[in-house]
Design a protein around this motif. Structure first.
Motif, short mmCIF file in Angstrom:
data_model
loop_
_atom_site.label_atom_id
_atom_site.label_comp_id
_atom_site.label_asym_id
_atom_site.label_seq_id
_atom_site.Cartn_x
_atom_site.Cartn_y
_atom_site.Cartn_z
N ARG A 1 0.84 -1.19 0.00
CA ARG A 1 0.00 0.00 0.00
C ARG A 1 0.88 1.24 0.00
NH1 ARG A 1 -1.84 3.27 3.96
NH2 ARG A 1 -0.92 2.03 5.59
N ILE A 2 0.45 2.29 -0.71
CA ILE A 2 1.13 3.57 -0.73
C ILE A 2 0.12 4.65 -0.41
CG2 ILE A 2 2.41 5.25 -2.12
CD1 ILE A 2 3.36 2.97 -3.89
N ASP A 3 0.48 5.57 0.50
CA ASP A 3 -0.36 6.73 0.77
C ASP A 3 0.55 7.93 1.07
OD1 ASP A 3 0.46 6.58 3.46
OD2 ASP A 3 -1.33 5.48 4.06
N ARG A 4 -0.03 9.01 1.51
CA ARG A 4 0.74 10.23 1.75
C ARG A 4 1.79 10.10 2.84
NH1 ARG A 4 -3.96 14.81 1.51
NH2 ARG A 4 -4.63 14.29 -0.59
N THR A 5 1.60 9.20 3.76
CA THR A 5 2.53 9.04 4.88
C THR A 5 3.67 8.07 4.57
OG1 THR A 5 1.21 7.27 5.87
CG2 THR A 5 0.71 9.54 6.54
N LEU B 1 4.75 4.04 2.62
CA LEU B 1 4.29 2.81 1.98
C LEU B 1 4.47 1.65 2.93
CD1 LEU B 1 6.94 0.95 0.99
CD2 LEU B 1 7.11 2.77 -0.67
N ASP B 2 3.73 0.59 2.65
CA ASP B 2 3.85 -0.65 3.41
C ASP B 2 4.53 -1.67 2.51
OD1 ASP B 2 2.58 0.32 5.68
OD2 ASP B 2 0.59 -0.30 4.99
#
Length: 160
Positions: free
Chosen positions: A18-22, A24-25
């Motif tokens: 997962r990738i978001d503004r904070t 990635l996993d």
């Protein structure tokens, strides 16, 4: 699928979940590996303290890409000092080239040294090259000389 490496031989394969503004996993698909360095260890001593523009950056990029174990800036009569800011820049260039070439072991940037600092290393080295104008090309010498897995290559300074 991606591989992550740390420049010290650590390698792990996995995938981005997962990738978001904070951030990635990352999910590891196997245990981390520690890859030993190759047996070839060429130490490049380059007199480039006063190279203009981005020539020093280019030199460090190519040394990294070609597999040099370490680079030592030489302080000569015409290049008497290298600022700490410039040394920091050299480290960033080496890191970027390490990532770009997917090299598992980061090339070592030794502290700038004077030519007299090379004398003990020359005495210990089985094979050393000094680049001078008009000399036989290194490739020709390497093919005709004995096979060594380590050695010294000394280049510079700009202008002779």
């Amino acid at each position: 699928m991606i591989e992550l490496f740390n420049g010290k031989g650590g390698l792990i394969e996995g995938c981005i979940e997962r990738i978001d503004r904070t951030g990635l996993d990352f999910v590891a698909l196997e245990d981390p590996k520690l890859v030993p360095p190759l047996s070839t260890k060429w130490h490049v001593f380059a007199a480039f303290g006063t190279l203009k523009g981005d020539r020093a950056d280019w030199l460090l990029e190519k040394c990294t890409e070609l597999g040099a174990h370490s680079v030592t800036p030489l302080l000569t009569e015409r290049s008497p000092s290298i600022s700490e800011n410039r040394v920091d820049r050299f480290r960033r260039v080496i890191l970027a080239a390490t990532k770009q070439s997917q090299r598992l072991h980061e090339m070592i940037l030794n502290p700038p040294t004077k030519i007299v600092g090379l004398l003990p290393l020359l005495a210990q080295s089985k094979l050393s090259f000094l680049a001078t104008a008009g000399a036989t090309p290194v490739v020709s010498v390497l093919t005709s000389s004995r096979k060594e897995s380590s050695g010294l290559m000394i280049v510079g300074p700009e202008g002779g």
